[in-house]
Design a protein around this motif. Structure first.
Motif, short mmCIF file in Angstrom:
data_model
loop_
_atom_site.label_atom_id
_atom_site.label_comp_id
_atom_site.label_asym_id
_atom_site.label_seq_id
_atom_site.Cartn_x
_atom_site.Cartn_y
_atom_site.Cartn_z
N UNK A 2 -15.45 -21.10 78.54
CA UNK A 2 -14.19 -20.74 79.19
C UNK A 2 -14.45 -20.10 80.55
N UNK A 3 -15.49 -19.29 80.63
CA UNK A 3 -15.85 -18.69 81.91
C UNK A 3 -16.26 -19.77 82.91
N UNK A 4 -17.02 -20.74 82.43
CA UNK A 4 -17.45 -21.85 83.28
C UNK A 4 -16.25 -22.64 83.79
N UNK A 5 -15.25 -22.83 82.93
CA UNK A 5 -14.07 -23.61 83.29
C UNK A 5 -13.23 -22.97 84.39
N UNK A 6 -13.45 -21.70 84.64
CA UNK A 6 -12.70 -21.02 85.69
C UNK A 6 -13.06 -21.55 87.07
N UNK A 7 -14.21 -22.19 87.16
CA UNK A 7 -14.64 -22.79 88.43
C UNK A 7 -14.69 -24.30 88.28
#
Length: 76
Positions: free
Chosen positions: A52-57
């Protein structure tokens, strides 16, 4: 037919997914993740949080998919 594990796809276990295309593997991984989410599996929940953190970018997510697709394509 190629094989990738949950761990190879940034998951939390060694379950194997077998498919002819990366898109099929990605779909299997997604289904597995949802099953683990419903079970409340802590290790998978932590792995999902990282994704989910990766998907923020959007750029980071594109790069992740590009690298995983390349890894899949290089498998025998």
């Amino acid at each position: 037919m190629k094989t990738m594990t949950c761990n190879q796809l940034n998951g939390a276990c060694d379950i194997e997914f077998h498919a002819d295309t990366f898109d099929e593997i990605a779909e299997m991984s997604k289904k597995h993740a949802m099953e683990m989410f419903q079970k409340g599996d802590e290790a998978h929940l932590a792995a999902m949080h990282k994704m989910q953190e990766l998907m923020k970018s959007p750029d980071a997510m594109k790069e992740w998919f590009k690298n995983k697709r390349k890894e899949f394509d290089s498998l025998p």
